[in-house]
Design a protein around this motif. Structure first.
Motif, PDB file in Angstrom:
ATOM      1  N   LEU A   6      19.661  20.453  33.342  1.00  0.00           N
ATOM      2  CA  LEU A   6      20.531  19.506  32.750  1.00  0.00           C
ATOM      3  C   LEU A   6      19.735  19.209  31.136  1.00  0.00           C
ATOM      4  O   LEU A   6      20.429  17.962  30.373  1.00  0.00           O
TER       5      LEU A   6
ATOM      6  N   LEU B 191      24.746  13.003  35.933  1.00  0.00           N
ATOM      7  CA  LEU B 191      24.055  13.825  36.810  1.00  0.00           C
ATOM      8  C   LEU B 191      22.741  13.209  37.090  1.00  0.00           C
ATOM      9  O   LEU B 191      21.678  14.028  38.008  1.00  0.00           O
TER      10      LEU B 191
ATOM     11  N   LEU C 126      20.980  21.171  38.215  1.00  0.00           N
ATOM     12  CA  LEU C 126      20.086  20.167  38.201  1.00  0.00           C
ATOM     13  C   LEU C 126      18.950  20.757  37.452  1.00  0.00           C
ATOM     14  O   LEU C 126      18.359  19.949  37.182  1.00  0.00           O
TER      15      LEU C 126
ATOM     16  N   LEU D 282      28.090  16.827  42.150  1.00  0.00           N
ATOM     17  CA  LEU D 282      28.300  18.355  42.440  1.00  0.00           C
ATOM     18  C   LEU D 282      28.955  18.640  44.267  1.00  0.00           C
ATOM     19  O   LEU D 282      28.606  20.234  44.768  1.00  0.00           O
TER      20      LEU D 282
END
Length: 304
Positions: free
Chosen positions: A58, A104, A55, A137
């Motif tokens: 990204l 994401l 995270l 995830l």
């Protein structure tokens, strides 16, 4: 050799063996207790560090690729292989060739909203929410754990060539009816539905063939009576008609024969009888003899 197999014995008594079996020859063994520099935290044993590593990075250019290709990047998804990425994306109904950053970032925004709504959420509530609505995830951690926890049921160490239980566990990878495409790294990704906007051009999704249902064998038919083409029509009709009709026809034929015999026995009517009548007819009185003769000849000619 079929399996790359390394074995080391310790100096203890009795000695213990440390084995490394790599059937598909994807792994490597290096001395040391840390991952290689190009590998990120493990998805199984270091889940929190793995999640944070993804995270917070990204903006990396690696996430410009399709999500199916990024899941094989061991810098961010250490431990995810070809069959695991197919199973993870299938469970979430994510097209494999969707842009990884798009997938994401939505996940990151969702996590931030959760924290704003309930900042004091307990760990048990967080675990419950993850189990009910797992994200990408979280499945990268839980799906490999399913294989590890059920290893004895899925893979029999005494019969390593028997993969029937493992095939039953799979929901997407190599499953009949699923589609497949080759990504840009040459690996085959299995999926269901549309491939996504970043699918490689010039390829058509292939579908794994479904299992054919076993066909029932037809029962052998009773042999039909053979009729030769030269057989007379009367025999063919007799073979096709029931016995009652045959008896009726025989009776009718006998009646016809009897009638014919009766007619044959009756006295014949014809020329001879006509001659008798003409010759036996008495001459009318007062008729000359020449006229009588002409009548007889005319009568004979007429009856003839």
């Amino acid at each position: 050799p079929r399996h790359a197999h390394l074995r080391f014995l310790t100096r203890e008594s009795p000695p213990r063996a440390l084995c490394f079996v790599d059937p598909r020859r994807f792994g490597s063994w290096r001395l040391g207790d840390a991952w290689q520099p190009e590998r990120g935290p493990c998805v199984v044993s270091e889940y929190q560090a793995f999640r944070e590593n993804v995270l917070k990075n990204l903006e990396d250019r690696a996430f410009d690729k399709p999500i199916c290709e990024v899941l094989l990047n061991q810098k961010y998804f250490n431990g995810i292989g070809n069959y695991l990425r197919a199973e993870i994306l299938y469970r979430l109904k994510i097209p494999p060739f969707e842009k990884a950053r798009t997938v994401l970032e939505a996940l990151k925004e969702r996590e931030q909203e959760r924290r704003k709504k309930d900042p004091s959420m307990t760990l048990s509530k967080k675990v419950k929410l993850r189990q009910e609505n797992p994200d990408l995830l979280e499945l990268c951690h839980s799906v490999p754990m399913e294989v590890i926890m059920a290893e004895k049921q899925l893979l029999d160490p005494e019969h390593p060539d028997n993969y029937s239980s493992f095939k039953n566990w799979l929901q997407c990878y190599l499953v009949p009816g699923m589609s497949s495409l080759r990504d840009r790294s040459g690996r085959t990704i299995w999926f269901q539905g549309e491939p996504g906007p970043m699918a490689p051009k010039g390829q058509r999704p292939r579908k794994a063939p479904r299992k054919k249902s076993p066909q029932l064998k037809a029962e052998p038919e009773s042999p039909s009576p053979k009729v030769t083409p030269r057989a007379p029509k009367q025999r063919r009709r007799a073979a096709a008609k029931p016995p009652r009709l045959e008896e009726q026809e025989v009776k009718e034929e006998q009646e016809v024969k009897e009638e014919q015999e009766e007619q044959a026995d009756r006295p014949r009517k014809g020329r001879a009888r006509g001659r008798r009548t003409v010759s036996a007819a008495p001459a009318s009185p007062g008729v000359p003899q020449s006229v009588r003769r002409s009548r007889r000849t005319s009568a004979r000619r007429g009856t003839g």
